[in-house]
Design an enzyme around this catalytic site. Sequence first.
Site, PDB file in Angstrom:
ATOM      1  N   CYS A   1       0.502  -4.753  -2.178  1.00  0.00           N
ATOM      2  CA  CYS A   1       1.317  -4.383  -1.008  1.00  0.00           C
ATOM      3  C   CYS A   1       0.642  -4.791   0.299  1.00  0.00           C
ATOM      4  CB  CYS A   1       1.515  -2.868  -0.920  1.00  0.00           C
ATOM      5  SG  CYS A   1       2.223  -2.143  -2.357  1.00  0.00           S
ATOM      6  N   ASP A   2      -0.641  -4.467   0.409  1.00  0.00           N
ATOM      7  CA  ASP A   2      -1.275  -4.508   1.723  1.00  0.00           C
ATOM      8  C   ASP A   2      -2.376  -5.551   1.853  1.00  0.00           C
ATOM      9  OD1 ASP A   2       0.381  -2.382   2.327  1.00  0.00           O
ATOM     10  OD2 ASP A   2      -1.085  -0.873   1.718  1.00  0.00           O
TER      11      ASP A   2
ATOM     12  N   CYS B   1      -2.874   0.066  -2.776  1.00  0.00           N
ATOM     13  CA  CYS B   1      -2.061  -0.980  -3.404  1.00  0.00           C
ATOM     14  C   CYS B   1      -2.446  -2.348  -2.857  1.00  0.00           C
ATOM     15  CB  CYS B   1      -0.580  -0.698  -3.154  1.00  0.00           C
ATOM     16  SG  CYS B   1       0.507  -1.948  -3.842  1.00  0.00           S
TER      17      CYS B   1
END
Lengths: 317, 115
Positions: free
Chosen positions: A138-139, A135
């Site tokens: 997200c990261d 992701c």
Amino acid sequence: MQNHYDVIVIGGGAAGLTAGIYLSRAKVNTLILNEGAVGGQMVLTHEIANYPGIESISGYELARNMKSQAQKFGCTIKSNLKITELDLNSETKKVTVNNKDVYTAHAVIIATGGKSRTIGAPGEDEFKGKGISYCATCDGDFFQDKEIIVVGGGNSALEEAVSLTKYASKVTIVHQFDHFQAFEHYVEEAKKNPKINFIMESKIIEFTGDEKLTGVKIQHQQTKEITAMDIDGVFIFIGYVPNTEKLEGIVELNDWKEILVDKNLATNIPGVFAAGDSIAKRYRQVTTAVADGTIAALSAAEFVNNIKKELLLAQAN
Amino acid sequence: MLRTNLTHVLSEQEHAKLLQENENVMICCGRMGPMCIPVYESMEELEGEYKNIKFADMEFDTPDAKVIRNLPECRSFQGLPFVVYYKNGKVVKATSSIQSKEQITEILDEHFGNN
Ligand SMILES: Cc1cc2nc3c(=O)[nH]c(=O)nc-3n(C[C@H](O)[C@H](O)[C@H](O)COP(=O)(O)OP(=O)(O)OC[C@H]3O[C@@H](n4cnc5c(N)ncnc54)[C@H](O)[C@@H]3O)c2cc1C
């Protein structure tokens, strides 16, 4: 605890929740059994901007709305469970959950969707969250000024590779073929980005590191030559596989393990319907999953009503 | 504030108080993102089953979340959410990135026992 329902929907993503909305609104007693978090892949999507009538919404919000809409019509939803046994061939369908709770129904809708494909190389599990991610939104910010790899050659891989250049100092796209599957404009954008370079016809065969990921081993598909590369992070976008492993040998699947259905979304088993990303079809979107959920629900409702009519007739005679 | 039904830890002080007042604590430090939401959802469901554990969340981007971000146990973490399990104020386990309800349950049973 109530155990018998008119319809059991397996999977609580866009397709399953839509089926739940339609069935419950039609007063068909419905249970949705979902293995992960309710919402399925919608929850993985930061922004959905192509759902008609809603200009922009987070996938989580859309999933939450669909869930509460289904529940308001009386649909029962059970999530984060494991289906351990399926008996779909009998007239009364039987679903066993967590090896203990048994639910029965006249009809079943399979809406198990799909999941990210993993590479399956040694170290992939060990370094998930410690350098390996699925992701970008997200990261991505953990990799500020770091060197990363993006694996894949489809739309997601190329789009995310470009978006990750916001953070990373260098992005290397590793792809197994000599050409990309992505739309041309994604490829062009990636090619003209000075931070992106490419390793084609190659696969990661091992992830290495100690506490966190520090490197990978990459094998060229033609020459079989193996190269070790130091790297801070790897983002993997190599497509999706249908969640149908539990259905093998039960429901008819094609070579890609997708469920085969007719135009009413009926499978080869009477009373078993399927909808969404797990069926054999070309386009996988929230809108198409929602449409499938509708068709499967209406087909299942008709099937259940016919059974109930037959039962009433039998009782009257 | 995170949009969950869990107890929200909003500051370093609240974090310290939570650990002081509860023997077994699980805190999920994340955002409202795809890898975090399934973990909050599992925690909300497990809250009813594990009365001996305090389940809480903390927003990853608040400065006070450094109490979790800077833990030695989280040093190698590069994936949201950071989930930390405490017994008597001490970290007994920490995980990075998404975990299934099954994986979480295994950790709870191993470190805190079932009720
Ligand atoms: C990152 C990403 C971004 C996307 N962006 C968009 C977008 O912008 N617009 C758009 O229209 N589409 C988008 N899509 C595609 C869209 O999300 C999917 O096509 C759609 O959500 C599929 O819905 P579904 O219900 O068929 O399956 P899923 O969403 O996969 O739901 C299936 C559910 O079934 C559960 N399940 C699986 N196996 C079992 C089992 N054995 N027992 C019980 N439950 C089970 C799963 O946990 C899941 O909750 C995106 C997808 C991804 C991954």
